[in-house]
Scaffold this motif. Structure first.
Motif, short mmCIF file in Angstrom:
data_model
loop_
_atom_site.label_atom_id
_atom_site.label_comp_id
_atom_site.label_asym_id
_atom_site.label_seq_id
_atom_site.Cartn_x
_atom_site.Cartn_y
_atom_site.Cartn_z
N GLN A 101 0.82 -1.21 0.00
CA GLN A 101 0.00 0.00 0.00
C GLN A 101 0.86 1.26 0.00
O GLN A 101 0.59 2.22 -0.74
CB GLN A 101 -0.92 0.01 1.23
CG GLN A 101 -1.89 1.19 1.25
CD GLN A 101 -2.83 1.19 0.07
OE1 GLN A 101 -3.65 0.28 -0.06
NE2 GLN A 101 -2.73 2.18 -0.80
N GLU A 102 1.91 1.25 0.81
CA GLU A 102 2.82 2.39 0.86
C GLU A 102 3.48 2.60 -0.50
O GLU A 102 3.65 3.75 -0.96
CB GLU A 102 3.87 2.16 1.94
CG GLU A 102 4.76 3.36 2.23
CD GLU A 102 5.77 3.10 3.33
OE1 GLU A 102 6.47 4.06 3.71
OE2 GLU A 102 5.86 1.95 3.79
N ASP A 130 0.95 4.23 -2.87
CA ASP A 130 0.74 5.64 -2.52
C ASP A 130 1.87 6.51 -3.08
O ASP A 130 1.64 7.59 -3.64
CB ASP A 130 0.64 5.81 -1.00
CG ASP A 130 -0.61 5.18 -0.42
OD1 ASP A 130 -1.55 4.92 -1.20
OD2 ASP A 130 -0.65 4.95 0.80
N VAL A 144 0.29 -6.45 2.96
CA VAL A 144 -0.87 -5.72 2.42
C VAL A 144 -1.15 -6.15 0.97
O VAL A 144 -2.15 -6.80 0.69
CB VAL A 144 -0.70 -4.19 2.52
CG1 VAL A 144 -2.02 -3.51 2.11
CG2 VAL A 144 -0.28 -3.77 3.91
N PHE A 145 -0.33 -5.72 0.02
CA PHE A 145 -0.41 -6.18 -1.37
C PHE A 145 0.94 -6.78 -1.75
O PHE A 145 1.98 -6.21 -1.42
CB PHE A 145 -0.72 -5.02 -2.33
CG PHE A 145 -2.02 -4.33 -2.07
CD1 PHE A 145 -3.23 -4.98 -2.24
CD2 PHE A 145 -2.03 -3.01 -1.67
CE1 PHE A 145 -4.42 -4.34 -2.00
CE2 PHE A 145 -3.22 -2.34 -1.43
CZ PHE A 145 -4.42 -3.02 -1.60
#
Length: 232
Positions: free
Chosen positions: A35-36, A39, A57-58
Motif C-alpha cells: 500500500q505504501e 501511494d 498488504v499487497f
C-alpha cells in the motif's frame, strides 16, 4: 537527478540498496509494504522501481499490476522465487526485468542502469512541418516515437516500456521477420540475462492490448519456427 523507489519489507535490503543507489546520486524513496508503495507511485514519477514480490498488504505482483494501470515507470522485480514461472508471472503483470534473491547489489545497479539507458532516449531532430516521421499510422494503429504513445483509433493503449520498444521495432520494419533471439538482443540488450520466453510473454501481452482478437492477429504475426513480424 534520477529517482528510484525501493519496495521491500526487509529493512536491511532496503538500507543496502538505498545506500548504494545514493552513492550514484539517485534520489531514493522507500516503502515497506504494498500500500505504501502504491501511494508513493501515485504521487511521484520514478525512473525505476525495485519491487519485492513478498510484501505485506499487497504483494509485488498486485503492486506491479496496479502501477501499470496509471504509469509505465520501469519496474524491476526482486524475487526470492527462482522458478521460471515466477519470473514469467512478474513479466505478465508488467515488470520490465527481474532479479532473483540473493543478489549482488552491483548486479542490481547494472540492471538499473541498463534499463534506464533503454528508457531515456534523446529526442530526435525536429521533423519538417509537412511530415512527422516519428508518427506512424498503420490501419487503426498510431505510434508516436517522440511521446512514446500508442493509439487504436482514438483510444490510447497503455503499454509498458518494453512493449512499446518491441512494437516500435516491428512497426518500423514491416514484413521483416525477427527471431526471438534477435528481439531479445535488440529490445532488452545483449547484456540481458533472460531467455527468449521473455519475448513470447511480451508479444502475447502486446497482442492482448492492440489486437481486436489476439488469437487472430492483424498486426503482430508469428512466423512459425522463425520468429515474429509486423504486417499492416
Amino acid at each position: 537527478m534520477a529517482r528510484a523507489l525501493i519496495v521491500d519489507d526487509e529493512k536491511l535490503i532496503v538500507k543496502g540498496l538505498k545506500f548504494s543507489l545514493e552513492q550514484d546520486d539517485y534520489q531514493v524513496d522507500c516503502a515497506y509494504d504494498g500500500q505504501e508503495a502504491l501511494d508513493l507511485a501515485r504521487k511521484n514519477e520514478y525512473d525505476v522501481v525495485l519491487l519485492d514480490v513478498m510484501l505485506p498488504v499487497f504483494d509485488g505482483y498486485e503492486v506491479c499490476q496496479q502501477i501499470r494501470e496509471f504509469s509505465n515507470m520501469p519496474i524491476i522485480m526482486l524475487t526470492a522465487k527462482g522458478g521460471d514461472m515466477d519470473k514469467i508471472l512478474g513479466l505478465e503483470y508488467g515488470a520490465d526485468d527481474y532479479v532473483t534473491k540473493p543478489f549482488n547489489i552491483l548486479e542490481v545497479k547494472a540492471r538499473v542502469k541498463a534499463l534506464m539507458r533503454r528508457n531515456h532516449r534523446q529526442n530526435p531532430p525536429a521533423a519538417p512541418k509537412e511530415e512527422n516521421p516519428a508518427v506512424i499510422h498503420i490501419g487503426k494503429l498510431t505510434l508516436n516515437s517522440d511521446s512514446r504513445r500508442v493509439f487504436i483509433g482514438d483510444q490510447e493503449v497503455n503499454l509498458t516500456a518494453k512493449e512499446f520498444d518491441l512494437l516500435e521495432l516491428l512497426l518500423s520494419n514491416p514484413g521483416k521477420v525477427y527471431s526471438r533471439e534477435q528481439l531479445l538482443n535488440l529490445v532488452w540488450g545483449y547484456e540481458y540475462p533472460g531467455d527468449v520466453r521473455t519475448v513470447d510473454v511480451h508479444v502475447r501481452r502486446l497482442r492482448e492490448k492492440i489486437e481486436e482478437n489476439p488469437s487472430d492477429p492483424k498486426y503482430v504475426f508469428t512466423k512459425w519456427g522463425v520468429g515474429y513480424f509486423f504486417k499492416g
